[in-house]
Write a protein that holds these residues in place. Structure first.
Motif, mmCIF file in Angstrom:
data_model
loop_
_atom_site.group_PDB
_atom_site.id
_atom_site.type_symbol
_atom_site.label_atom_id
_atom_site.label_comp_id
_atom_site.label_asym_id
_atom_site.label_seq_id
_atom_site.Cartn_x
_atom_site.Cartn_y
_atom_site.Cartn_z
ATOM 1 N N HIS A 375 119.631 117.108 24.404
ATOM 2 C CA HIS A 375 120.913 116.231 24.989
ATOM 3 C C HIS A 375 120.892 114.891 24.236
ATOM 4 O O HIS A 375 120.797 113.747 24.681
ATOM 5 C CB HIS A 375 120.675 115.929 26.524
ATOM 6 C CG HIS A 375 121.050 116.933 27.273
ATOM 7 N ND1 HIS A 375 121.238 116.783 28.725
ATOM 8 C CD2 HIS A 375 121.349 118.380 27.103
ATOM 9 C CE1 HIS A 375 121.893 117.807 29.257
ATOM 10 N NE2 HIS A 375 121.843 118.687 28.366
ATOM 11 N N TYR A 376 121.025 115.014 22.838
ATOM 12 C CA TYR A 376 120.958 113.619 22.006
ATOM 13 C C TYR A 376 122.020 112.763 22.158
ATOM 14 O O TYR A 376 123.180 113.377 22.505
ATOM 15 C CB TYR A 376 121.020 114.149 20.548
ATOM 16 C CG TYR A 376 121.262 113.280 19.476
ATOM 17 C CD1 TYR A 376 120.224 112.254 19.256
ATOM 18 C CD2 TYR A 376 122.449 113.411 18.579
ATOM 19 C CE1 TYR A 376 120.733 111.218 18.231
ATOM 20 C CE2 TYR A 376 122.724 112.349 17.940
ATOM 21 C CZ TYR A 376 121.685 111.344 17.395
ATOM 22 O OH TYR A 376 121.930 110.280 16.496
ATOM 23 N N ARG A 377 122.102 111.543 22.386
ATOM 24 C CA ARG A 377 122.933 110.812 22.295
ATOM 25 C C ARG A 377 122.862 109.544 21.087
ATOM 26 O O ARG A 377 122.002 109.025 21.135
ATOM 27 C CB ARG A 377 122.761 109.830 23.783
ATOM 28 C CG ARG A 377 124.073 108.886 23.859
ATOM 29 C CD ARG A 377 123.972 108.459 25.217
ATOM 30 N NE ARG A 377 123.264 107.230 25.496
ATOM 31 C CZ ARG A 377 123.217 106.632 26.501
ATOM 32 N NH1 ARG A 377 123.975 106.924 27.563
ATOM 33 N NH2 ARG A 377 122.042 105.919 26.716
ATOM 34 N N VAL A 378 123.868 109.851 20.348
ATOM 35 C CA VAL A 378 123.920 108.926 19.203
ATOM 36 C C VAL A 378 123.902 107.482 19.378
ATOM 37 O O VAL A 378 124.472 107.103 20.418
ATOM 38 C CB VAL A 378 125.132 109.491 18.062
ATOM 39 C CG1 VAL A 378 126.402 109.063 18.901
ATOM 40 C CG2 VAL A 378 124.895 108.499 16.759
ATOM 41 N N SER A 379 123.127 106.654 18.634
ATOM 42 C CA SER A 379 123.126 105.357 18.602
ATOM 43 C C SER A 379 123.349 104.710 17.270
ATOM 44 O O SER A 379 123.109 105.516 16.230
ATOM 45 C CB SER A 379 121.943 104.729 19.434
ATOM 46 O OG SER A 379 120.833 105.056 18.701
#
Length: 604
Positions: A375-379
């Motif tokens: 559940h990666y969330r890019v930043s």
């Protein structure tokens, strides 16, 4: 701007001033929502963790953060291990950890409007052997030290027309009233935001990615209801839509209204009614009947209007994602595309397709090793280039007034051939997706009985994935909707009974079909389509049977397939699927995009 270390220090000082030895901070709101408004993002503010599920426990001398297998890598990237112990769920739990680490006689605080009654009871039991106590706070101490905390949204509630819902609110309320009468109940507390939205045919913009409005409902056996909502959110259109049978009341009157239910038999769902609701009903002298939310199952079974709307939304969404994949095939090999720019491009393609109201969740845009974070969330800090000769995973969806979409595609960023290992893993994942999508099953079957179908080809070589295979999907509502799911069976309790119940799959339910494989530090693979449960008429069959129809219509990267693994039946499915894509998506395209789609959909 305060560091997360400074925020933890400030919270500990606040706890000490209140005579508390510890406090529990979940990702939650007053409605037990999966996705919460900015005002309720207390865990992210305190720790930096940006996932959608997790809990922190703060004691005077130590602190721990609890996440499940989806976030094992993400939590280590976002939360400072010098100040927080990483804990895995279900291997442990906040209750068990507190029982082991809280000092003797500890007073642990919790916000009764952010936790379930069952959770509070479990923690209280864990603290008891050491003389500890769990106490509900009058106000949340995190809010006291979060100086720039956003206010809850006051955006107006929106009417969801019957042309989208397929059934008027009055009819839904009447059916709920009959349900209450059947079980000798006077009222039901409806606390889940998507249940409120479904029952009253309203939507909103209070929570990013989920079109709901902050409110509660108390539904009565006579088919009437009380809607508790901030007055600023009420419009003349809403008043006209609801009619005289729905009484509008200020949300701040909700607790006092519960106290008016003295002596009444009231239904409340312990999975989405917080401990504070049960406490208010108990204090009022109501007879509380713990039962499932009566909106959940009818909401999950989509009616013909909702299903037609979903297919229309999928057609538009499929064209948008196809345009994106073509764009990626051109721009990706140049080495200039990043995870953020790819996600922004996909969002723009969806905007251009028409009637997009929001994304259905934050796009998971994972290049190379970031794709292995489920559940990666890019930043800005984690943003990677899509390097030529690598794997890219993109999981995304859109919110349209006629349907909610969710799709994952894994793409090889050329030039050159993907390594044999990557092709092998991708093909095993794809075969699992097809095995589930093409299975017929008798009525009464649950999702856990089908889960192995999607894992079987990975299991044969000693591989697996640490997430469920399928979740329910709403109709212009939550992208993660119950009660249906496809996952490994619940673990058995120590007493020999099965922990929790399972919902049988019923015609009209929409689910995801999303097996995957993740190699830590290298790449991630997932193939996700949405499917709908339909009746199946099999010649000579005994009893009633069901099957799935695939709703998502977007090409799958043929460059990642090991053709030698595919059976004749699997190749036939692929060719039929590509033919459907050409029938529905191709008429919306032209030029280079259409030519590319024709190449992608050429028969195997």
């Amino acid at each position: 701007m305060q560091t997360h270390e400074a925020r933890l220090t400030a919270l500990r000082k606040e706890l000490a001033s209140r005579g508390l030895d510890g406090f529990v901070v979940p990702i939650s709101d007053e409605h037990m929502s999966e996705y919460v408004g900015a005002y309720a993002q207390r865990l992210e503010w305190l720790t930096g963790f940006g996932g959608s599920a997790g809990t922190a426990v703060v004691l005077n001398d130590k602190a721990a953060i609890f996440v499940d297998g989806r976030y094992t890598l993400q939590v280590r990237d976002q939360v400072d291990g010098a100040h927080w112990d990483y804990q895995g769920v279900p291997e442990t739990s906040p209750a068990r950890w507190l029982g082991e680490h809280a000092p003797d006689g500890a007073v642990i605080g919790y916000d009764a409007w952010l936790h379930s009654k069952g959770w509070a009871e479990a923690v209280a039991r864990a603290l008891a052997p050491k003389g500890g106590r769990l106490v509900a706070v009058d106000s949340n101490p995190v809010d006291s030290v979060w100086q720039d905390r956003p206010e809850p949204s006051l955006a107006p509630a929106l009417v969801h027309e019957d042309s989208y819902s397929g059934k008027p609110s009055a009819e839904k309320r009447a059916e709920l009233g009959e349900w209450l009468k059947t079980y000798g109940l006077d009222a039901a507390v409806i606390a889940a935001l998507d249940s409120v939205a479904w029952l009253l045919n309203i939507r909103g913009t209070d929570v990013e990615r989920t079109p709901v409005t902050l409110s509660y409902v108390v539904a009565h056996a006579d088919g009437t209801a009380d809607l508790f909502i901030a007055p600023e959110k009420v419009t003349p259109e809403l008043v006209a839509h609801l009619g005289n049978a729905v009484r509008l009341r200020d949300k701040t009157d909700f607790v006092s209204a519960l106290e008016e239910l003295h002596g009444k038999r009231v239904a409340a769902d312990p999975t989405n009614c917080v401990a504070g609701i049960f406490a208010a009903l108990d204090n009022a002298g109501a007879v509380v009947v713990e039962t499932g939310d009566p909106c959940v199952l009818p909401k999950a079974i989509k009616n013909p209007v909702e299903l037609a709307g979903h297919r229309a939304a999928q057609a538009r969404d499929g064209a948008a994602v196809t345009r994106f994949l073509h764009w990626l095939s051109v721009e990706g090999p140049k080495g200039t595309v990043t995870e953020i720019s790819a996600a922004e491009a996909l969002h723009q393609f969806r905007r251009e397709c028409g009637d997009l109201r929001d994304l259905s969740f934050d796009t998971i845009s994972g290049a190379g090793p970031n794709g292995a974070i489920v559940h990666y969330r890019v930043s800005e800090e984690t943003n990677r280039r899509l390097e030529p000769g690598s794997v890219y995973l993109v999981d995304s969806g859109g919110q349209y007034p006629d349907g909610t979409t969710d799709i994952t595609r894994t793409v090889w960023i050329g030039p050159g051939e993907a390594p044999a290992e990557v092709k092998d893993r991708f093909t095993r994942v794809l075969r699992g997706n097809l095995a589930l999508a093409t299975q017929t099953f008798p009525t009464g079957t649950t999702g856990s009985q089908l889960d192995t179908l999607a894992r079987q080809f990975l299991w044969k070589v000693g591989l697996d994935y640490a997430h469920g295979t399928g979740h329910g999907v709403g109709s212009f509502l939550s992208v993660h909707e119950g009660p249906q799911r496809i996952a490994k069976p619940p673990k058995y309790s120590g007493g020999g009974g099965q922990a929790g119940g399972e919902q049988e799959l019923l015609a009209g339910m929409i689910l995801s079909d999303e097996p995957g494989y993740y190699k830590t530090g290298e790449y991630g693979i997932r193939v996700e389509n949405l499917v709908v449960v339909e009746e199946r008429h099999i010649h000579g069959a005994e009893g009633a049977w069901l099957g799935f129809d695939t709703l998502t219509l977007v090409p799958i990267d043929r460059n990642l397939i090991d053709l030698a693994q595919l059976s004749l039946e699997e190749r036939a499915w692929w060719n039929a699927y590509c033919a459907r894509i050409m029938d529905v998506i191709a008429p919306q395209l032209e030029g280079e995009v259409l030519t590319w789609l024709e190449e992608q959909c050429a028969p195997l």
